[in-house]
Motif scaffolding. Structure first.
Motif, PDB file in Angstrom:
ATOM      1  N   ALA A   1       1.956   6.182  -7.033  1.00 23.23           N
ATOM      2  CA  ALA A   1       0.113   7.066  -7.459  1.00 23.23           C
ATOM      3  C   ALA A   1       0.751   8.574  -7.259  1.00 23.23           C
ATOM      4  O   ALA A   1       0.417   8.746  -8.676  1.00 23.23           O
ATOM      5  CB  ALA A   1      -0.236   6.693  -6.858  1.00 23.23           C
ATOM      6  N   HIS A   2       1.630   9.363  -6.770  1.00 23.24           N
ATOM      7  CA  HIS A   2       1.675  10.653  -6.406  1.00 23.24           C
ATOM      8  C   HIS A   2       2.987  11.102  -7.184  1.00 23.24           C
ATOM      9  O   HIS A   2       2.670  12.011  -7.986  1.00 23.24           O
ATOM     10  CB  HIS A   2       2.795  10.608  -5.054  1.00 23.24           C
ATOM     11  CG  HIS A   2       3.325  12.226  -5.068  1.00 23.24           C
ATOM     12  ND1 HIS A   2       4.197  12.127  -4.405  1.00 23.24           N
ATOM     13  CD2 HIS A   2       2.417  13.136  -5.669  1.00 23.24           C
ATOM     14  CE1 HIS A   2       4.659  13.653  -4.415  1.00 23.24           C
ATOM     15  NE2 HIS A   2       3.430  14.273  -4.538  1.00 23.24           N
TER      16      HIS A   2
ATOM     17  N   ARG B   1       0.720  -0.911   0.214  1.00 24.78           N
ATOM     18  CA  ARG B   1      -0.265   0.312  -0.266  1.00 24.78           C
ATOM     19  C   ARG B   1       1.051   0.900  -0.170  1.00 24.78           C
ATOM     20  O   ARG B   1       0.725   2.181  -0.220  1.00 24.78           O
ATOM     21  CB  ARG B   1      -1.074   0.160   0.990  1.00 24.78           C
ATOM     22  CG  ARG B   1      -2.147  -1.003   0.985  1.00 24.78           C
ATOM     23  CD  ARG B   1      -2.943  -0.402   1.784  1.00 24.78           C
ATOM     24  NE  ARG B   1      -2.569  -0.844   3.399  1.00 24.78           N
ATOM     25  CZ  ARG B   1      -2.499  -2.449   3.972  1.00 24.78           C
ATOM     26  NH1 ARG B   1      -3.190  -3.640   3.099  1.00 24.78           N
ATOM     27  NH2 ARG B   1      -2.232  -2.543   5.107  1.00 24.78           N
ATOM     28  N   GLN B   2       1.330   1.080   0.825  1.00 24.26           N
ATOM     29  CA  GLN B   2       3.017   2.421   0.827  1.00 24.26           C
ATOM     30  C   GLN B   2       3.535   2.798  -0.381  1.00 24.26           C
ATOM     31  O   GLN B   2       3.362   3.614  -1.106  1.00 24.26           O
ATOM     32  CB  GLN B   2       3.783   2.270   1.455  1.00 24.26           C
ATOM     33  CG  GLN B   2       3.081   2.181   3.283  1.00 24.26           C
ATOM     34  CD  GLN B   2       4.445   1.889   4.309  1.00 24.26           C
ATOM     35  OE1 GLN B   2       5.626   1.626   4.157  1.00 24.26           O
ATOM     36  NE2 GLN B   2       3.932   2.294   5.534  1.00 24.26           N
TER      37      GLN B   2
ATOM     38  N   ASP C   1      -5.720  -4.489  -4.223  1.00 21.21           N
ATOM     39  CA  ASP C   1      -6.361  -2.816  -3.628  1.00 21.21           C
ATOM     40  C   ASP C   1      -7.369  -3.096  -4.602  1.00 21.21           C
ATOM     41  O   ASP C   1      -7.058  -3.043  -5.614  1.00 21.21           O
ATOM     42  CB  ASP C   1      -4.919  -2.347  -3.384  1.00 21.21           C
ATOM     43  CG  ASP C   1      -6.223  -0.923  -3.597  1.00 21.21           C
ATOM     44  OD1 ASP C   1      -6.902  -0.874  -1.978  1.00 21.21           O
ATOM     45  OD2 ASP C   1      -6.045   0.571  -3.972  1.00 21.21           O
TER      46      ASP C   1
ATOM     47  N   ARG D   1      -1.069  -2.703  -7.879  1.00 18.74           N
ATOM     48  CA  ARG D   1      -2.414  -2.852  -7.542  1.00 18.74           C
ATOM     49  C   ARG D   1      -3.111  -4.306  -7.162  1.00 18.74           C
ATOM     50  O   ARG D   1      -3.325  -4.749  -6.589  1.00 18.74           O
ATOM     51  CB  ARG D   1      -3.278  -2.348  -7.896  1.00 18.74           C
ATOM     52  CG  ARG D   1      -4.359  -1.468  -7.618  1.00 18.74           C
ATOM     53  CD  ARG D   1      -6.005  -1.145  -8.662  1.00 18.74           C
ATOM     54  NE  ARG D   1      -4.863   0.568  -8.629  1.00 18.74           N
ATOM     55  CZ  ARG D   1      -5.622   1.352  -7.159  1.00 18.74           C
ATOM     56  NH1 ARG D   1      -5.753   1.056  -7.003  1.00 18.74           N
ATOM     57  NH2 ARG D   1      -4.835   2.625  -7.405  1.00 18.74           N
TER      58      ARG D   1
ATOM     59  N   SER E   1      -5.991   8.686  -8.708  1.00 16.71           N
ATOM     60  CA  SER E   1      -5.196   8.234  -9.692  1.00 16.71           C
ATOM     61  C   SER E   1      -5.463   7.161 -10.939  1.00 16.71           C
ATOM     62  O   SER E   1      -7.053   6.026 -10.469  1.00 16.71           O
ATOM     63  CB  SER E   1      -4.173   7.549  -8.259  1.00 16.71           C
ATOM     64  OG  SER E   1      -2.992   7.420  -8.894  1.00 16.71           O
TER      65      SER E   1
ATOM     66  N   GLU F   1      -8.517   4.018  -9.606  1.00 15.30           N
ATOM     67  CA  GLU F   1     -10.119   4.303  -9.618  1.00 15.30           C
ATOM     68  C   GLU F   1     -10.902   5.323 -10.324  1.00 15.30           C
ATOM     69  O   GLU F   1     -10.269   5.766 -11.241  1.00 15.30           O
ATOM     70  CB  GLU F   1      -9.036   5.091  -8.581  1.00 15.30           C
ATOM     71  CG  GLU F   1      -7.691   4.260  -7.419  1.00 15.30           C
ATOM     72  CD  GLU F   1      -7.495   4.719  -6.075  1.00 15.30           C
ATOM     73  OE1 GLU F   1      -7.163   6.207  -6.078  1.00 15.30           O
ATOM     74  OE2 GLU F   1      -6.847   4.910  -5.607  1.00 15.30           O
TER      75      GLU F   1
ATOM     76  N   TYR G   1      -7.533  14.078   2.851  1.00 12.60           N
ATOM     77  CA  TYR G   1      -7.171  11.969   2.488  1.00 12.60           C
ATOM     78  C   TYR G   1      -4.889  12.415   2.215  1.00 12.60           C
ATOM     79  O   TYR G   1      -4.625  11.198   2.261  1.00 12.60           O
ATOM     80  CB  TYR G   1      -7.958  12.024   1.723  1.00 12.60           C
ATOM     81  CG  TYR G   1      -7.188  11.629   0.359  1.00 12.60           C
ATOM     82  CD1 TYR G   1      -7.188  10.800  -0.313  1.00 12.60           C
ATOM     83  CD2 TYR G   1      -6.311  12.952  -0.312  1.00 12.60           C
ATOM     84  CE1 TYR G   1      -6.402  10.620  -1.273  1.00 12.60           C
ATOM     85  CE2 TYR G   1      -6.718  13.074  -1.677  1.00 12.60           C
ATOM     86  CZ  TYR G   1      -5.663  12.355  -2.959  1.00 12.60           C
ATOM     87  OH  TYR G   1      -5.523  12.234  -4.061  1.00 12.60           O
ATOM     88  N   GLN G   2      -4.250  12.976   1.985  1.00 17.90           N
ATOM     89  CA  GLN G   2      -3.486  13.842   1.213  1.00 17.90           C
ATOM     90  C   GLN G   2      -2.487  15.148   2.319  1.00 17.90           C
ATOM     91  O   GLN G   2      -3.852  15.636   2.140  1.00 17.90           O
ATOM     92  CB  GLN G   2      -2.875  13.437   0.089  1.00 17.90           C
ATOM     93  CG  GLN G   2      -3.285  11.852  -0.719  1.00 17.90           C
ATOM     94  CD  GLN G   2      -2.787  11.091   0.198  1.00 17.90           C
ATOM     95  OE1 GLN G   2      -1.311  10.687   0.397  1.00 17.90           O
ATOM     96  NE2 GLN G   2      -2.904  10.091  -0.792  1.00 17.90           N
TER      97      GLN G   2
ATOM     98  N   ALA H   1       1.250   4.077  -2.992  1.00 11.71           N
ATOM     99  CA  ALA H   1       0.652   5.413  -2.690  1.00 11.71           C
ATOM    100  C   ALA H   1       1.914   6.062  -3.426  1.00 11.71           C
ATOM    101  O   ALA H   1       1.717   7.223  -3.838  1.00 11.71           O
ATOM    102  CB  ALA H   1       0.493   5.672  -1.467  1.00 11.71           C
TER     103      ALA H   1
END
Length: 320
Positions: A44-45, A37-38, A188, A183, A295, A298, A307-308, A41
């Motif tokens: 995605a960023h 998950r980390q 996820d 993913r 992202s 999604e 959320y961020q 994320a």
């Protein structure tokens, strides 16, 4: 002797105090769900940063193309004027030649007189007019050449930008593929859409929010501004376009167009910007919630404002 005994005693005590060595992480072991998950994320960023840079470059390319069309439109009347001036210069040269010949004939036949003076004055006027028109023609030709050089420079810039765009596109596609595989590996999935969003207010902000609500559940797609899919700045741009306000298709450039406000002054319709380099933007809808295109993989959904990491808040100029 005493020092030797003390040294051996310290070694024994140290060995007794040392328990079993902690187990080392197996470098070949698959990452945990939390690690995935980390990493997801972070990926995605990273992807979003590249996408927003791509959006800015695409806007620059559009501006370059508009300027090239403007130059093309400006060149046509200059070319027409050049032809007219060349024709007029030819006429003046012929008239000057005739006047010069007539003046010389008068001087030989009459030895001077008022007719000769009048002819000479006419010749002088024609000469000055000819020189003025030659200067105008030279200025027009210089401007024409300048515009040609500008058009050539813009064309070269556009080619360079297109190469950069192609490289960034490849990078984005590779990152999308990696993100997709991560993913799937993590198990996820996109979270369900919040089905009870706050009601939109009246006015232009309400128009923007109502439009954004109509996009709930539509997939994220890089560089997209609807109608079937969106990226983050594409969604906010399209929403405010529905309300009659133009925003650039880039989160950082949207930040430069808004009026900065505080968290306490946040109202529905305002924009929320994320991360230090501003690579994400969302539309505030009230009750501490915002709507955004998160992202890759999604869908457009509603999330809490925090959320961020939030960079800042902005109000669309003329958006009330």
């Amino acid at each position: 002797m005493l020092s030797s005994i003390i040294t051996r005693a310290l070694v024994v005590v140290a060995l007794i105090g040392v328990g079993p060595a902690p187990a080392q992480a197996d470098p070949d072991a698959p990452p945990s769900a939390q690690e995935l998950r980390q990493r997801l994320a972070a990926a995605a960023h990273e992807l979003e940063v590249v996408i927003e840079e791509h959006n800015a470059l695409r806007d620059d390319l559009a501006g370059t193309e508009r300027r090239r069309r403007e130059i093309g439109a400006e060149k046509a009347p200059i070319e027409f004027a050049m032809v007219q001036r060349q024709e007029r210069i030819g006429e003046l040269a012929a008239a000057a030649y005739r006047s010069s010949g007539n003046a010389r004939a008068l001087m030989v036949a009459a030895g001077g007189g008022s007719d000769m003076v009048e002819r000479l004055l006419t010749l002088d006027v024609l000469a000055r007019d000819q020189h003025r028109r030659l200067d105008d023609l030279a200025a027009s030709q210089a401007r024409y050449s300048e515009m040609e050089r500008e058009a050539g420079a813009l064309a070269e810039k556009q080619r360079d930008q297109q190469v950069e765009l192609a490289l960034r596109k490849k990078e984005i596609e590779q990152e999308i593929d990696r993100l997709h595989r991560m993913r799937l590996a993590s198990g996820d999935r996109a979270r369900p859409v919040d089905l009870a969003p706050p009601p939109p207010p009246s006015g232009l902000a309400g128009d923007a929010i109502s439009f954004a609500y109509e996009q709930l559940g539509k997939p994220y797609s890089w560089g997209a501004d609807g109608p079937g899919s969106y990226d983050c700045s594409g969604l906010t741009m399209a929403a405010w376009h529905r309300a009659g306000t133009r925003l650039p298709h880039n989160a950082a450039r949207q930040w430069r167009t808004v009026r900065r406000i505080s968290r306490d002054d946040l109202r529905p319709g305002d924009l929320v910007f994320y991360y230090g380099r501003i690579s994400h933007v969302a539309l505030y809808v009230g009750d501490g919630k915002m709507i955004h295109a998160p992202s890759f993989g999604e869908n457009v959904r509603i999330d809490a404002v925090g959320y961020q990491p939030v960079h800042g808040y902005g109000r669309v100029v003329g958006g009330r």
